[in-house]
Design a protein around this motif. Structure first.
Motif, PDB file in Angstrom:
ATOM      1  N   THR A 295       0.880  -1.234  -0.102  1.00 27.02           N
ATOM      2  CA  THR A 295      -0.094   0.014  -0.299  1.00 27.02           C
ATOM      3  C   THR A 295       0.866   1.194   0.053  1.00 27.02           C
ATOM      4  OG1 THR A 295      -1.664  -1.061   1.258  1.00 27.02           O
ATOM      5  CG2 THR A 295      -1.731   1.341   1.388  1.00 27.02           C
ATOM      6  N   GLY A 296       0.669   2.146  -0.977  1.00 32.54           N
ATOM      7  CA  GLY A 296       1.301   3.375  -0.876  1.00 32.54           C
ATOM      8  C   GLY A 296       0.313   4.486  -0.386  1.00 32.54           C
ATOM      9  N   TYR A 297       0.766   5.320   0.295  1.00 32.73           N
ATOM     10  CA  TYR A 297      -0.219   6.357   0.888  1.00 32.73           C
ATOM     11  C   TYR A 297       0.392   7.799   0.832  1.00 32.73           C
ATOM     12  CZ  TYR A 297       2.873   5.625   4.983  1.00 32.73           C
ATOM     13  OH  TYR A 297       4.210   5.386   5.741  1.00 32.73           O
ATOM     14  N   TYR A 298      -0.393   8.839   0.897  1.00 30.83           N
ATOM     15  CA  TYR A 298       0.156  10.154   0.926  1.00 30.83           C
ATOM     16  C   TYR A 298      -0.972  11.126   1.744  1.00 30.83           C
ATOM     17  CZ  TYR A 298       0.966  14.920  -1.189  1.00 30.83           C
ATOM     18  OH  TYR A 298       1.039  16.004  -1.227  1.00 30.83           O
ATOM     19  N   ILE A 299      -0.268  11.700   2.647  1.00 27.29           N
ATOM     20  CA  ILE A 299      -1.009  12.903   3.293  1.00 27.29           C
ATOM     21  C   ILE A 299      -0.579  14.187   3.273  1.00 27.29           C
ATOM     22  CG2 ILE A 299      -1.920  13.417   5.690  1.00 27.29           C
ATOM     23  CD1 ILE A 299      -1.281  10.535   6.439  1.00 27.29           C
ATOM     24  N   ASP A 300      -1.560  14.992   2.793  1.00 26.19           N
ATOM     25  CA  ASP A 300      -1.004  16.639   2.554  1.00 26.19           C
ATOM     26  C   ASP A 300      -1.791  17.325   4.012  1.00 26.19           C
ATOM     27  OD1 ASP A 300      -0.359  19.204   2.213  1.00 26.19           O
ATOM     28  OD2 ASP A 300      -0.432  18.803   0.004  1.00 26.19           O
ATOM     29  N   SER A 301      -1.059  17.837   4.940  1.00 27.62           N
ATOM     30  CA  SER A 301      -1.830  18.458   6.294  1.00 27.62           C
ATOM     31  C   SER A 301      -1.590  19.906   6.054  1.00 27.62           C
ATOM     32  CB  SER A 301      -1.278  17.902   7.440  1.00 27.62           C
ATOM     33  OG  SER A 301      -1.430  16.487   7.184  1.00 27.62           O
ATOM     34  N   ASP A 302      -2.731  20.655   6.667  1.00 26.84           N
ATOM     35  CA  ASP A 302      -2.636  22.191   7.102  1.00 26.84           C
ATOM     36  C   ASP A 302      -2.808  22.225   8.327  1.00 26.84           C
ATOM     37  OD1 ASP A 302      -2.250  23.000   4.624  1.00 26.84           O
ATOM     38  OD2 ASP A 302      -4.257  23.186   4.185  1.00 26.84           O
ATOM     39  N   ASN A 303      -1.989  22.776   9.228  1.00 24.28           N
ATOM     40  CA  ASN A 303      -2.128  23.049  10.684  1.00 24.28           C
ATOM     41  C   ASN A 303      -2.079  21.673  11.386  1.00 24.28           C
ATOM     42  OD1 ASN A 303      -2.514  25.785  10.496  1.00 24.28           O
ATOM     43  ND2 ASN A 303      -4.685  25.346  10.068  1.00 24.28           N
ATOM     44  N   LEU A 304      -1.167  20.882  11.005  1.00 25.10           N
ATOM     45  CA  LEU A 304      -0.910  19.412  11.701  1.00 25.10           C
ATOM     46  C   LEU A 304      -0.335  19.787  13.314  1.00 25.10           C
ATOM     47  CD1 LEU A 304      -0.816  16.431  11.378  1.00 25.10           C
ATOM     48  CD2 LEU A 304       1.839  16.859  10.893  1.00 25.10           C
ATOM     49  N   ILE A 305      -1.129  19.032  14.143  1.00 25.71           N
ATOM     50  CA  ILE A 305      -0.754  19.409  15.570  1.00 25.71           C
ATOM     51  C   ILE A 305       0.546  18.387  16.057  1.00 25.71           C
ATOM     52  CG2 ILE A 305      -1.694  18.790  17.977  1.00 25.71           C
ATOM     53  CD1 ILE A 305      -4.625  19.709  17.076  1.00 25.71           C
ATOM     54  N   VAL A 306       1.422  18.896  16.567  1.00 24.05           N
ATOM     55  CA  VAL A 306       2.724  18.151  16.879  1.00 24.05           C
ATOM     56  C   VAL A 306       3.207  18.643  18.255  1.00 24.05           C
ATOM     57  CG1 VAL A 306       3.418  17.471  14.555  1.00 24.05           C
ATOM     58  CG2 VAL A 306       4.167  19.527  15.669  1.00 24.05           C
ATOM     59  N   ALA A 307       3.957  17.752  18.858  1.00 29.72           N
ATOM     60  CA  ALA A 307       4.604  18.157  20.340  1.00 29.72           C
ATOM     61  C   ALA A 307       5.902  18.539  19.898  1.00 29.72           C
ATOM     62  CB  ALA A 307       4.708  16.855  21.195  1.00 29.72           C
ATOM     63  N   ASP A 308       6.469  19.472  20.536  1.00 30.94           N
ATOM     64  CA  ASP A 308       7.775  20.166  20.209  1.00 30.94           C
ATOM     65  C   ASP A 308       8.891  19.625  21.223  1.00 30.94           C
ATOM     66  OD1 ASP A 308      10.285  21.334  19.569  1.00 30.94           O
ATOM     67  OD2 ASP A 308       9.240  23.420  19.295  1.00 30.94           O
ATOM     68  N   GLY A 309       9.715  18.711  21.281  1.00 27.61           N
ATOM     69  CA  GLY A 309      10.490  18.300  22.348  1.00 27.61           C
ATOM     70  C   GLY A 309      11.299  19.215  22.786  1.00 27.61           C
ATOM     71  N   SER A 310      11.665  20.276  22.033  1.00 30.14           N
ATOM     72  CA  SER A 310      12.800  21.180  22.642  1.00 30.14           C
ATOM     73  C   SER A 310      12.004  22.376  23.485  1.00 30.14           C
ATOM     74  CB  SER A 310      13.480  21.681  21.481  1.00 30.14           C
ATOM     75  OG  SER A 310      12.553  22.561  20.569  1.00 30.14           O
ATOM     76  N   ASN A 311      10.550  22.562  23.396  1.00 31.28           N
ATOM     77  CA  ASN A 311       9.919  23.381  24.319  1.00 31.28           C
ATOM     78  C   ASN A 311       9.011  22.501  25.187  1.00 31.28           C
ATOM     79  OD1 ASN A 311       8.872  25.705  25.205  1.00 31.28           O
ATOM     80  ND2 ASN A 311       7.708  25.971  23.690  1.00 31.28           N
ATOM     81  N   ASN A 312       9.524  21.587  26.105  1.00 30.71           N
ATOM     82  CA  ASN A 312       8.466  20.964  27.222  1.00 30.71           C
ATOM     83  C   ASN A 312       7.414  20.166  26.382  1.00 30.71           C
ATOM     84  OD1 ASN A 312      10.190  21.698  29.203  1.00 30.71           O
ATOM     85  ND2 ASN A 312       9.035  23.802  29.213  1.00 30.71           N
ATOM     86  N   ASN A 313       7.735  19.687  25.223  1.00 31.70           N
ATOM     87  CA  ASN A 313       6.552  18.930  24.479  1.00 31.70           C
ATOM     88  C   ASN A 313       5.267  19.806  24.469  1.00 31.70           C
ATOM     89  OD1 ASN A 313       7.765  16.533  23.466  1.00 31.70           O
ATOM     90  ND2 ASN A 313       8.131  15.921  25.589  1.00 31.70           N
TER      91      ASN A 313
END
Length: 458
Positions: A295-313
């Protein structure tokens, strides 16, 4: 974490199963299940407890889980079912190796759902009502609070031939208060309520060897906005051995209350809703003793929510992101006593926002491999080995905090004495790999558990 179990009764005579296990770090897990059904009704009851001293200081845990699932036929065309789940936990969290916390936490979760089904020749109607109530009490050097989350909803589905029409209404509330000696002080930190209204429609069409499922959904979230999310799926059965499939559609997700207002410091009330497009295309081949897929997949995201490990997650939005890759799986029954399964995933996940210079998204390993080998040297003995590998990945947006890749080996042996009694032993991370998923939080070394299962009234 909300633990929702939807297991239902499947035997026509009373059936009971009890067991327990014991292992590393004084880990004890007793459990039991009883179930019964006939032509008119079904019922299932289950209970379990899990407790351990933990593998680090102040990582002890004790939790109990209770489950009920029942259904009854009201008439020959209608039925009513009820499921309920209750979960309690009391545990410590030690913090990272750098910032010791030694805090405590208590969780209580309740979930209940009722379904009414009405069936005619070409029309089926289902009405569902559900409620969940979750409370969390934190007591640490960084957080003294009680948090209450409640979700209530109602959903109705009408199926006519190959057409599905439905609507759903969900109300959510979130309340966090400071505590003094474990008692809520009344000093509100957060008090929020929101609701989501959705309508949707779907067609499940068969056109020769093609099966096409277009759908459209509209969601209105009172905290954000309304949005349409159309999608389409297609399956083509070339033969009894080959199958092709494809899926594409718009995706949307509002941040959860936990992501917005988490009291452990990672919450961000300024988060935007995620939007984007996802698509995949795959092929599956099954013949005799072999099964393969790609299976090949593709995702194009706007405003993806992520945790920033360099800023206390602390959670944040990534303006633009793209993820694409391939997943390949192979299963082969070599003989009646030996079979293997192998799964490989390649992922390319990039931050494509302006000025990001193509940085890799956090917690996105490029290569992941999982393999399972099952050996049955005796009719009553099953041996299993699971090997897992995860490639290195980054924990922060700037890609300066890197976690090394790691591999683990798990082994299981299960001996079935007869239809009523069986023994098992499981070993996790047998090679004692030194690894961590989040920087500063080491994962357990080698752990071993043994257990017994006893069935009766069968």
């Amino acid at each position: 974490v909300i633990n929702i179990i939807t297991k239902t009764a499947k035997v026509e005579s009373p059936d009971a199963n009890v067991g327990f296990s014991y292992g590393s770090d004084k880990t004890l897990n007793p459990y039991g299940t009883i179930q019964y059904y006939n032509d008119k009704a079904a019922v299932l009851l289950a209970a379990s407890e899990y407790q351990t001293d933990g593998y680090r200081k102040n990582s002890d845990y004790k939790g109990t889980n209770l489950l009920f699932n029942g259904s009854i036929d009201i008439t020959n065309k209608s039925s009513l079912s009820l499921s309920a789940n209750s979960y309690d936990a009391d545990f410590g969290y030690p913090g990272s190796k750098i910032w010791l916390d030694l805090g405590r936490r208590k969780d209580h979760n309740e979930y209940i759902k009722a379904d009414y089904n009405l069936n005619f020749d070409e029309i089926k109607f289902k009405l569902s009502v559900y409620h969940s109530d979750n409370s969390t009490y934190n007591d640490s050097q960084f957080d003294h609070s009680k948090t209450f989350n409640k979700t209530e909803g109602i959903q109705g589905d009408l199926l006519w031939k190959s057409f599905l029409f439905g609507t759903e209404f969900v109300n959510e509330s979130h309340n966090t208060q400071n505590t003094v000696d474990g008692i809520a002080s009344g000093n509100l930190i957060v008090d929020k309520t929101r609701n989501t209204t959705a309508v949707y429609a779907q067609w499940d069409g068969i056109l020769g060897k093609f099966r096409i499922i277009p759908s459209i959904r509209y969601d209105y979230n009172s905290m954000y906005y309304g949005i349409f999310t159309p999608s389409i799926s297609a399956v083509y059965n070339l033969s009894n051995h080959f199958k092709f499939s494809a899926n594409s559609g718009k995706v949307w997700r509002a941040p959860s209350f936990n992501e917005l207002y988490n009291q452990w410091g990672s919450g961000n009330p300024n988060l935007k809703a995620e939007e984007g497009f996802s698509g995949d295309i795959g092929i599956e081949f099954t013949y005799n003793k072999i099964n393969t897929f790609a299976t090949g997949y593709y995702i194009d995201s706007d405003n993806l929510i992520v945790a920033d490990g360099s800023n206390n997650n602390i959670l944040k939005n990534i303006d633009k992101a793209k993820q694409y890759g391939v997943e390949i799986g192979v299963g082969y029954v070599i003989s009646k006593w030996l079979n293997i399964n192998l799964n490989y995933t390649y992922l390319n996940a990039e931050n494509t926002s302006k000025g990001s210079n193509g940085k890799i998204l956090v917690y996105s390993p490029e290569n992941t491999i999982n393999s399972i080998v099952n050996i049955k040297p005796l009719d009553n003995l099953l041996l299993s080995a699971v090997v897992s590998y995860k490639d290195k990945y980054f924990e922060n947006e700037r890609n300066t905090i890197e976690n090394n890749g790691f591999a683990t080996l798990d082994l299981t042996a299960n001996y079935k004495v007869n239809n009523m009694l069986s023994f098992w032993i499981k070993g996790f991370n047998i090679a004692n790999a030194d690894y961590q998923i989040v920087d500063g939080y080491p994962m357990p070394g080698t752990t071993v558990y043994a257990g017994i299962d006893f069935k009766f009234w069968k």
